[in-house]
Write an enzyme that holds these catalytic residues in place. Structure first.
Site, PDB file in Angstrom:
ATOM      1  N   ALA A  71       0.856  -1.183   0.000  1.00 33.77           N
ATOM      2  CA  ALA A  71       0.000   0.000   0.000  1.00 33.77           C
ATOM      3  C   ALA A  71       0.893   1.235   0.000  1.00 33.77           C
ATOM      4  O   ALA A  71       1.639   1.465   0.950  1.00 33.77           O
ATOM      5  CB  ALA A  71      -0.919  -0.006   1.211  1.00 33.77           C
ATOM      6  N   GLY A 130       4.157   8.732   0.630  1.00 28.82           N
ATOM      7  CA  GLY A 130       5.060   9.221   1.658  1.00 28.82           C
ATOM      8  C   GLY A 130       6.354   8.429   1.707  1.00 28.82           C
ATOM      9  O   GLY A 130       6.511   7.386   1.065  1.00 28.82           O
ATOM     10  N   ASP A 159       7.630   6.689   4.200  1.00 30.63           N
ATOM     11  CA  ASP A 159       7.546   5.403   4.897  1.00 30.63           C
ATOM     12  C   ASP A 159       7.061   4.286   3.974  1.00 30.63           C
ATOM     13  O   ASP A 159       7.689   3.228   3.876  1.00 30.63           O
ATOM     14  CB  ASP A 159       6.627   5.529   6.109  1.00 30.63           C
ATOM     15  CG  ASP A 159       7.088   6.602   7.074  1.00 30.63           C
ATOM     16  OD1 ASP A 159       8.302   6.813   7.192  1.00 30.63           O
ATOM     17  OD2 ASP A 159       6.229   7.240   7.713  1.00 30.63           O
ATOM     18  N   MET A 215      -4.609   3.892  -2.483  1.00 31.10           N
ATOM     19  CA  MET A 215      -6.004   3.973  -2.075  1.00 31.10           C
ATOM     20  C   MET A 215      -6.506   5.410  -2.150  1.00 31.10           C
ATOM     21  O   MET A 215      -5.950   6.299  -1.510  1.00 31.10           O
ATOM     22  CB  MET A 215      -6.166   3.437  -0.649  1.00 31.10           C
ATOM     23  CG  MET A 215      -6.011   1.945  -0.525  1.00 31.10           C
ATOM     24  SD  MET A 215      -6.053   1.405   1.211  1.00 31.10           S
ATOM     25  CE  MET A 215      -4.390   1.869   1.706  1.00 31.10           C
ATOM     26  N   CYS A 248     -10.375   4.166   9.918  1.00 35.03           N
ATOM     27  CA  CYS A 248      -9.848   4.009   8.569  1.00 35.03           C
ATOM     28  C   CYS A 248      -8.998   2.751   8.472  1.00 35.03           C
ATOM     29  O   CYS A 248      -9.096   1.989   7.501  1.00 35.03           O
ATOM     30  CB  CYS A 248      -9.039   5.242   8.177  1.00 35.03           C
ATOM     31  SG  CYS A 248      -8.382   5.172   6.490  1.00 35.03           S
ATOM     32  N   GLY A 250       3.220   0.742   5.515  1.00 32.34           N
ATOM     33  CA  GLY A 250       4.318   1.556   6.032  1.00 32.34           C
ATOM     34  C   GLY A 250       4.070   2.124   7.412  1.00 32.34           C
ATOM     35  O   GLY A 250       4.500   3.244   7.699  1.00 32.34           O
ATOM     36  N   CYS A 291      -6.885  13.335   4.162  1.00 36.09           N
ATOM     37  CA  CYS A 291      -7.061  14.544   3.346  1.00 36.09           C
ATOM     38  C   CYS A 291      -7.968  15.578   3.995  1.00 36.09           C
ATOM     39  O   CYS A 291      -7.630  16.753   4.064  1.00 36.09           O
ATOM     40  CB  CYS A 291      -7.606  14.147   1.984  1.00 36.09           C
ATOM     41  SG  CYS A 291      -7.755  15.519   0.832  1.00 36.09           S
TER      42      CYS A 291
END
Length: 414
Positions: free
Chosen positions: A31, A35, A37, A56, A124, A151, A225
Site C-alpha cells: 500500500a 510518503g 515510509d 487507495m 480508517c 508503512g 485529506c
C-alpha cells in the site's frame, strides 16, 4: 534492499520471536501513500517478481460534484506512481471513497454530534486499509494468497513457540502507530508485514535518500485529506459544513450545591472537546473567574458544556474509566473468559498499560472488572482503574490496552 533489510533485523527482533517474510514468488502488495515510509517499504520488496503497489483513494474534496469530482490527493497519486515506476513495480489506483464515507466519515460525524471525540484514523485502518482493501485483494489473489505490506511504525511478530502472531509497538522513536491499529482483526496478522516498524524515522529517511527515491525529502503527511484541509484552527469550520448548529449553554456548576450558572452559548456539543481551552469572556474582576477556562464535561441530554477554571482543575482528571466494545488481538479462539484472565494476569505482573491517545506515556492499569457478563458477548465492557489520574479522557476516544509492548486491543471510552 531486501537483503539489507533482513540483515538489519538480526539484532532488532525480541528473543523468542521472528519476522515472517514472503517466499520469492509470493504475491506481495504494498500500500503506497506517496510518503517516505510506504515508499521505503515498497523498495524493500521491489525485487520480488510478483510485487505490486496499490494506491487507495479515500476522499474527494468537499466541493466536488457527481460528474466532475475534484480529488485532493492528485499530487500524492502522482508521487506514488513516480516511486513505483522508479522501483520498477506496477501500481494500481483503487477507489474506496464510498466505503470511507460510510464506514469512517459518517461515524465520525455521528460521534461528534453525540458529544464524543471520535478517532477516524482508527476507523480508517479497521474498515478501509485493512478491511475493504483486503476484501478487494482477496477477490483478486484469493484469501491468504498474498502478503499485504504497509508503512506503519508498528511490528507484527510471530512467536516461535506456538506460531502466534502478535501486534507490537514500533521502536521507541516517537513515531509508534500501534494505537491506530488496535482495532484490527487478529486473523489478518499472519499475512501482513509492517517492515518500517523495525526502524527509526531517521533511518527510514536515510534509506530513502540513499536509494534516491523521488519522495526522499517529502515532508511527512499531517493526516488524511479532510483533516489536512482543516489544519490551523479550521477543523471546527470544517465540521460546521456537515453538522447542524444545535446551540446550547456553556455553564459552570457550583461544587457545593450543583447550581448552574450560564456564561455563554456554543454551536453544538461537537464544537469543543473535553480538556479544550474555551475562549469566552469571563468577569475578570472577580478573583476566581480570572484566567483561562477549560471544558470539563458535556451533557448530551441537556446540550450543555461545563467549564472550569485552569487547565489543571481537578475535575479534568480521572483515575478510572469504562471501555465498551473491546476488540482483542489475541488468537481468534480466545473466549471472553480467557481474555479477562489474560488481563488480570498482566495486572498481577504489573505489565498492563492503557493509552487513550497515540504517543502518550503508557499508563499502568491497577485493576479491571467486567461491566457485562463475559460469557454473553465477544465484545465485553471493562471498568479500569489507573495508577495515576489522567487529564481529559473523553467519551468516544479509544482506550488501548498493552501488555508491555504488545497490543492487546481497544474499545470505546464511555
Amino acid at each position: 534492499m531486501f537483503a539489507r533489510y533482513s540483515k538489519a533485523l538480526l539484532n532488532r527482533i525480541p528473543e523468542g520471536f521472528k519476522q515472517a517474510h514472503p517466499d520469492k514468488f509470493d504475491n506481495v502488495v504494498v500500500a503506497m501513500s506517496s510518503g517516505v515510509d510506504s515508499s521505503v517499504a515498497a523498495s524493500i520488496f521491489s525485487s520480488f517478481p510478483n510485487a505490486t503497489g496499490v494506491y487507495m483513494r479515500n476522499w474527494s474534496s468537499a466541493n466536488n460534484d457527481n460528474e466532475n469530482p475534484k480529488h485532493c490527493d492528485e499530487q500524492d497519486w502522482k508521487d506514488a506512481f513516480s516511486v513505483a515506476r522508479y522501483l520498477g513495480i506496477p501500481i494500481e489506483l483503487m477507489n474506496f471513497e464510498k466505503d470511507y464515507w460510510i464506514d469512517v466519515f459518517e461515524p465520525m460525524l455521528n460521534g461528534y454530534a453525540a458529544g464524543g471525540t471520535p478517532n477516524p484514523d482508527i476507523l480508517c485502518n479497521r474498515f478501509i486499509k485493512f478491511g475493504k482493501l483486503r476484501e478487494a485483494l482477496d477477490l483478486k489473489y484469493g484469501t491468504g494468497n498474498y502478503w499485504l505490506v504497509m508503512g506503519h511504525y508498528s511490528r507484527i511478530l510471530e512467536q516461535v513457540r506456538d506460531h502466534e502472531f502478535q501486534l507490537w509497538r514500533g521502536l521507541p522513536s516517537g513515531k509508534d502507530q500501534s494505537y491506530y491499529l488496535s482495532q484490527l482483526k487478529p486473523e489478518i496478522l499472519p499475512n501482513v508485514i509492517l517492515p518500517i516498524g523495525h526502524f527509526l524515522k531517521s533511518e527510514t529517511r536515510q534509506f530513502a535518500r540513499e536509494l534516491n527515491l523521488p519522495v526522499a525529502d517529502k515532508p511527512d503527511s499531517q493526516g488524511i485529506c479532510f483533516v489536512n484541509n482543516s489544519q490551523q484552527g479550521k477543523f471546527k469550520n470544517f465540521l460546521r459544513e456537515y453538522l447542524p448548529n444545535e446551540p446550547g449553554n456553556i455553564i459552570t456548576l457550583d461544587p457545593a450545591t450543583g447550581e448552574k450558572t450560564v456564561w455563554g452559548r456554543h454551536d453544538g456539543l461537537w464544537s469543543y472537546t473535553v480538556g479544550q481551552k474555551i475562549g469566552i469572556p469571563m468577569p475578570q474582576g472577580k478573583g476566581h473567574h480570572k484566567g483561562a477556562w477549560f471544558v470539563s464535561q458535556k451533557f448530551k441530554d441537556t446540550n450543555e458544556i461545563v467549564i472550569v477554571p485552569g487547565g489543571v482543575h481537578t475535575s479534568l482528571y480521572r483515575d478510572s474509566l469504562s471501555i465498551s466494545g473491546f476488540r482483542h488481538l489475541l488468537p481468534t479462539t480466545t473466549t471472553p473468559e480467557q481474555l479477562l484472565k489474560t488481563i488480570q494476569d498482566a495486572i498481577r505482573n504489573s505489565s498492563l498499560y492503557m493509552q487513550y491517545r497515540s504517543l502518550q506515556e503508557p499508563i499502568p492499569v491497577v485493576s479491571c472488572s467486567v461491566a457485562t457478563d463475559p460469557s454473553a458477548t465477544l465484545l465485553p465492557s471493562f471498568q479500569l482503574t489507573l495508577a495515576t489520574p489522567q487529564r481529559a479522557m473523553a467519551q468516544g476516544q479509544y482506550g488501548c490496552l498493552y501488555i508491555n509492548d504488545r497490543v492487546l486491543g481497544s474499545g470505546s471510552i464511555e
